[in-house]
Design a protein around this motif. Sequence first.
Motif, PDB file in Angstrom:
ATOM      1  N   GLY A 198       0.823  -1.205   0.000  1.00 39.60           N
ATOM      2  CA  GLY A 198       0.000   0.000   0.000  1.00 39.60           C
ATOM      3  C   GLY A 198       0.856   1.253   0.000  1.00 39.60           C
ATOM      4  O   GLY A 198       2.068   1.208  -0.216  1.00 39.60           O
ATOM      5  N   SER A 199       0.225   2.369   0.280  1.00 36.05           N
ATOM      6  CA  SER A 199       0.889   3.677   0.204  1.00 36.05           C
ATOM      7  C   SER A 199       2.193   3.701   0.997  1.00 36.05           C
ATOM      8  O   SER A 199       2.258   3.223   2.136  1.00 36.05           O
ATOM      9  N   GLN A 200       3.198   4.284   0.384  1.00 37.68           N
ATOM     10  CA  GLN A 200       4.502   4.446   1.032  1.00 37.68           C
ATOM     11  C   GLN A 200       4.765   5.906   1.390  1.00 37.68           C
ATOM     12  O   GLN A 200       5.895   6.283   1.701  1.00 37.68           O
ATOM     13  N   ASP A 201       3.717   6.731   1.344  1.00 38.91           N
ATOM     14  CA  ASP A 201       3.889   8.157   1.604  1.00 38.91           C
ATOM     15  C   ASP A 201       4.476   8.433   2.983  1.00 38.91           C
ATOM     16  O   ASP A 201       5.380   9.262   3.124  1.00 38.91           O
ATOM     17  N   LYS A 202       3.978   7.751   4.016  1.00 38.17           N
ATOM     18  CA  LYS A 202       4.490   7.977   5.378  1.00 38.17           C
ATOM     19  C   LYS A 202       5.961   7.584   5.469  1.00 38.17           C
ATOM     20  O   LYS A 202       6.779   8.331   6.018  1.00 38.17           O
ATOM     21  N   ALA A 203       6.305   6.426   4.909  1.00 34.21           N
ATOM     22  CA  ALA A 203       7.703   5.978   4.933  1.00 34.21           C
ATOM     23  C   ALA A 203       8.598   6.983   4.208  1.00 34.21           C
ATOM     24  O   ALA A 203       9.686   7.327   4.696  1.00 34.21           O
ATOM     25  N   LEU A 204       8.140   7.467   3.065  1.00 34.27           N
ATOM     26  CA  LEU A 204       8.930   8.431   2.296  1.00 34.27           C
ATOM     27  C   LEU A 204       9.076   9.752   3.056  1.00 34.27           C
ATOM     28  O   LEU A 204      10.156  10.363   3.046  1.00 34.27           O
ATOM     29  N   GLN A 205       8.033  10.174   3.748  1.00 36.99           N
ATOM     30  CA  GLN A 205       8.116  11.400   4.560  1.00 36.99           C
ATOM     31  C   GLN A 205       9.140  11.233   5.681  1.00 36.99           C
ATOM     32  O   GLN A 205       9.922  12.144   5.966  1.00 36.99           O
ATOM     33  N   GLN A 206       9.146  10.048   6.301  1.00 37.87           N
ATOM     34  CA  GLN A 206      10.094   9.790   7.386  1.00 37.87           C
ATOM     35  C   GLN A 206      11.532   9.750   6.863  1.00 37.87           C
ATOM     36  O   GLN A 206      12.449  10.231   7.520  1.00 37.87           O
TER      37      GLN A 206
END
Length: 182
Positions: free
Chosen positions: A49-57
């Motif tokens: 699923g979305s990797q947006d949070k991981a990329l933000q971190q």
Amino acid sequence: MSALSKVEAANSLPIYAEFRLFREVGGAHLKHFSALTEIFRRILTPLYGSQDKALQQIRAGLDRKCFLLYEGETAVGVLVFKTVLSNEFAEYGVRNSIEIKSLFLDQSVSNSGRGLGSVLVDKVKEEAKKLKLGHEGLHVTVSETKQESLMFFMKKGFTIAHAWKDRYQKGVTEYLLSCPAN
């Protein structure tokens, strides 16, 4: 080491080894962030699923480091690990450990078997020592659906510390693997 031994040793390396280098991504190092984003969205998003949070971190770079392994101008591997000690899995004997968040090859079919995964594992071990946190080991979680990853980490000295059924996906076993610090 004799000159001949040096030549023999050099000739035993994979042909692309002299073109391999790591590029840090995240925090003050954002030049290659778009390449990382593209790889995450192409490979990890369909699986998790979305990797947006991981990329933000990763972009923030507050509690983790990220490296892209390049051969020439092509990113061939991804390494993300935490820069703080974890005791999340102390109940399973994994204490004061550094968590590997992601360690994988891009284009795994063509890049598998070329020593790239070993280069990534060596890099995380090297970087963990540089942190000087007194870590006791490294740990990673691997899904039973990724048997090649499970076998790879076990070949690299990781052992199964625990297994959960249904932890992330219903009907799927997730393994906690750990490796002592060297």
